[in-house]
Design a protein around this motif. Sequence first.
Motif, short mmCIF file in Angstrom:
data_model
loop_
_atom_site.label_atom_id
_atom_site.label_comp_id
_atom_site.label_asym_id
_atom_site.label_seq_id
_atom_site.Cartn_x
_atom_site.Cartn_y
_atom_site.Cartn_z
N LYS A 389 5.23 -9.74 -4.17
CA LYS A 389 4.14 -10.68 -3.85
C LYS A 389 2.93 -9.88 -3.32
O LYS A 389 1.79 -10.11 -3.75
N ALA A 390 3.19 -8.94 -2.41
CA ALA A 390 2.09 -8.15 -1.83
C ALA A 390 1.46 -7.26 -2.90
O ALA A 390 0.23 -7.13 -2.97
N ILE A 391 2.29 -6.66 -3.72
CA ILE A 391 1.78 -5.73 -4.74
C ILE A 391 0.98 -6.48 -5.80
O ILE A 391 -0.15 -6.11 -6.13
N HIS A 392 1.54 -7.56 -6.32
CA HIS A 392 0.85 -8.32 -7.38
C HIS A 392 -0.44 -8.95 -6.85
O HIS A 392 -1.42 -9.05 -7.57
N ALA A 393 -0.41 -9.37 -5.61
CA ALA A 393 -1.61 -9.99 -5.04
C ALA A 393 -2.76 -8.98 -4.98
O ALA A 393 -3.93 -9.37 -4.99
N ASN A 394 -2.43 -7.70 -4.93
CA ASN A 394 -3.46 -6.66 -4.91
C ASN A 394 -3.76 -6.11 -6.29
O ASN A 394 -4.29 -5.00 -6.42
N LYS A 395 -3.37 -6.85 -7.28
CA LYS A 395 -3.62 -6.48 -8.68
C LYS A 395 -3.01 -5.13 -9.03
O LYS A 395 -3.63 -4.28 -9.68
N LEU A 396 -1.79 -4.94 -8.55
CA LEU A 396 -1.04 -3.72 -8.86
C LEU A 396 0.34 -4.14 -9.38
O LEU A 396 0.70 -5.31 -9.31
N ALA A 397 1.08 -3.16 -9.87
CA ALA A 397 2.46 -3.44 -10.30
C ALA A 397 3.37 -2.39 -9.71
O ALA A 397 2.98 -1.23 -9.58
N ALA A 398 4.60 -2.82 -9.34
CA ALA A 398 5.53 -1.88 -8.70
C ALA A 398 6.02 -0.83 -9.70
O ALA A 398 6.16 0.34 -9.38
N SER A 417 10.58 2.61 -2.72
CA SER A 417 10.21 3.92 -2.18
C SER A 417 9.39 4.80 -3.11
O SER A 417 9.03 5.91 -2.74
N ALA A 418 9.12 4.33 -4.30
CA ALA A 418 8.41 5.23 -5.21
C ALA A 418 7.23 4.54 -5.90
O ALA A 418 6.94 4.80 -7.07
N CYS A 419 6.56 3.66 -5.16
CA CYS A 419 5.41 2.97 -5.76
C CYS A 419 4.26 3.96 -5.93
O CYS A 419 4.18 4.94 -5.18
N SER A 420 3.41 3.69 -6.85
CA SER A 420 2.18 4.44 -7.14
C SER A 420 2.40 5.68 -8.01
O SER A 420 1.44 6.19 -8.60
N ILE A 421 3.63 6.18 -8.09
CA ILE A 421 3.83 7.44 -8.83
C ILE A 421 3.51 7.26 -10.32
O ILE A 421 2.73 8.04 -10.89
N LEU A 422 4.09 6.22 -10.92
CA LEU A 422 3.84 6.05 -12.36
C LEU A 422 2.37 5.77 -12.65
O LEU A 422 1.86 6.13 -13.71
N ASP A 423 1.68 5.14 -11.70
CA ASP A 423 0.24 4.88 -11.91
C ASP A 423 -0.53 6.19 -12.02
O ASP A 423 -1.49 6.29 -12.80
N GLN A 439 4.44 -8.63 -15.53
CA GLN A 439 5.53 -9.37 -16.21
C GLN A 439 6.75 -8.46 -16.33
O GLN A 439 7.88 -8.89 -16.14
N GLU A 440 6.50 -7.20 -16.61
CA GLU A 440 7.61 -6.23 -16.72
C GLU A 440 8.33 -6.09 -15.39
O GLU A 440 9.55 -5.94 -15.34
N ASP A 441 7.54 -6.12 -14.31
CA ASP A 441 8.14 -6.04 -12.96
C ASP A 441 9.20 -7.13 -12.77
O ASP A 441 10.27 -6.88 -12.23
N LEU A 442 8.86 -8.36 -13.24
CA LEU A 442 9.79 -9.48 -13.04
C LEU A 442 11.08 -9.23 -13.82
O LEU A 442 12.19 -9.46 -13.31
N VAL A 443 10.95 -8.73 -15.05
CA VAL A 443 12.14 -8.47 -15.87
C VAL A 443 12.97 -7.35 -15.22
O VAL A 443 14.20 -7.45 -15.10
N LYS A 444 12.27 -6.29 -14.75
CA LYS A 444 13.00 -5.18 -14.10
C LYS A 444 13.71 -5.67 -12.84
O LYS A 444 14.82 -5.24 -12.53
N PHE A 445 13.03 -6.56 -12.14
CA PHE A 445 13.60 -7.15 -10.92
C PHE A 445 14.92 -7.87 -11.27
O PHE A 445 15.96 -7.66 -10.64
N GLY A 446 14.85 -8.70 -12.31
CA GLY A 446 16.05 -9.44 -12.76
C GLY A 446 17.17 -8.47 -13.13
O GLY A 446 18.33 -8.66 -12.71
#
Length: 648
Positions: A389-398, A417-423, A439-446
């Motif tokens: 929620k925090a990440i998406h609200a800031n127009k980012l993806a985990a 623990s590894a956000c921002s690296i792939l960006d 959208q990919e985040d949601l699938v990965k989450f599932g």
Amino acid sequence: MAATRYPSNDLRRQVGSPRSKGRENKDTLCRNILIYGNCRYEDQGCTFNHDQNKTSSPQADFTKKTFNVDSPAFTPSTLQPAAAKKSTLTSQAANAAPFTPRGVGTPNLQQATETSVFNPAAIREFTPQNYDIGNTNSNGATQENGLYNDPFTSMGSMGTGLPSAGQFNLYASDHNALASSGTQFYPQHGAFPTGPLQPPNYHLYQPFDTYRQELQPWQRATYDFFMPAKMREELQKKMFATQQVMPNSGLPQLERWHSLFPLDTNNRKNTSSFGFSSWVYKAQNSRTGRHYALRRLEGYRLTNEKAILTVMKEWKKIKNANVVTVHEAFTTREFGDSSLIFAYDYHPLTKTLQEHHLQPAHGNRYRAPSAIPENVLWGYICQITSALKAIHANKLAARCLEPSKIILSDNNRIRLSACSILDVVQFESNTKSIQELQQEDLVKFGKLILSLATCAPPAHLNNVSAALESLVVKYSANLKDAVAWLIAPPNPGESKSIENFISGIATHMTTFFDLALQDSDEKQYHLARELENGRAARNMMKLMTIVERGDLGGVQGWSETGDRYQLKLFRDYVFHRVEADGKPNLSMGHMLSCLSKLDAGIDEMVVLTSRDNETVFVLTYRELKQMFDRTFNELVKHSKTGAPGANN
Ligand SMILES: Nc1ncnc2c1ncn2[C@@H]1O[C@H](COP(=O)(O)OP(=O)(O)OP(=O)(O)O)[C@@H](O)[C@H]1O
């Protein structure tokens, strides 16, 4: 129930009026008329007046009389009818000083009527009057005459600067003065009782609850006074882990980082997460002295400087309890290659979800890991939801939502623990929009939850629908539905969002929120206990700086003479007590209560005896505290470093 009515004169007797003479009665309105509207005894000999028109009003009646005990109840003058205002008081009464309740100040009725109307504009802002901030050093302690004032006990000096002029000083030496000053604690509020305010028992050791009285002394354990052993052990282990160093690790010292300590539990090179092998080190920042977790991407060559700047700027905005905060990224050649380093907050003694849940049980590679309880899984779901929620609200993806990149600390607390690296790594090669990545985040989450629920690493999840169906064996349909919703592609023309998911799992979020608050309450409770222990520790440290010191400032045997000698005997009284038969008395309660009493400086007497029983001092804790403060201040004056804590 009908009220019993009394004959008028009986009623008067009841209320304590002197008997009236018949003539006077005729002029006086019968109280039954006043109270009930009529009088049953009007025709049965009641001598009072029953015609309301005949007498103007009870007030008018009152005006004709002198002021005596028979007078009607006091009615504020502003509320009286005009006729009553003309009341003729005796000259004596007219000269009487207006009644002023103590502590309320001189009433100004005119003003009172004006301000009774609620007017926010008329409410003046609170402005502390004499509080001189400039006199407070960076440590918060007030420095007076170059002497040390303990920031914790200097509340008194701070209080004197406040408008209520030290009326409420927790650690005041004079508690009698304190008690009487209670009358002025609410100076502006006549409505408050203005009786003496009892000083709190600061001489008692006081955690939130009372000490468990029902226990026998031998059943009371030392740790009853301190935080639970398990909690203390965990915190100590974390502190130890944070300070751990490896002198011959062979790891380099970076420009602004030193004491690198490897955190990886295996030395397998794995490129599946970022396309590069990654290594994690604990390191200390040379500038701040704080510890961080540095993740190094081995062999990464940065081609676009903007990548780090742009990505870090956005990710530094994410402040969420379930995301490890990233501080900076930089490249280095200190490892003998071209490495990209990300500096994250360090969370000691964490494990990844992969290590904790998906690896075979310790030492037995054939035993499958045990199933995760459903409530723990819901806890993970709620926490990752909060992070997304925090990440998406800031127009980012985990982006990196894998069991090996989510760290777990105590109480099932998890963090990405590894956000921002792939960006950064895919800054130029990424062709997907942020919506697609979300959208990919949601699938990965599932898939992550599915992987944890089936105890199968994500790479082994080949048949997702079969894995989903297997969930109902161990878990509720609710959990299966939530996972299925995350994994399923959105309906054509629609897009899923983390907000939609939150509304679906609202009940679980509420439960989790409640548990988190309960946990916080419990920690606060233990913290309050430690507050008391901190107070004891401070006094103990001060006492230890004085006793057995030897010479000071040219005075030979300074610590054995004057006030210091009595403080030394006090040390014996507190810590070296013995029973009648000479056996040591190690009552922790005695030590804590004596230190608290010294801190509060109460009037209780204490008898200090020298070891040879030749000298006996009888003095109060108040006197002892004065000696204690005096002596410590003398020590501070002679010290080179000044007051403890003042220089750091
Ligand atoms: N911010 C952090 N604070 C403290 N420890 C961390 C932090 N981030 C990771 N760790 C720890 O570092 C260790 C290595 O993490 P890493 O992500 O490399 O896991 P891994 O299982 O080695 O994954 P991979 O196989 O992809 O390298 C883990 O034990 C993890 O708990």
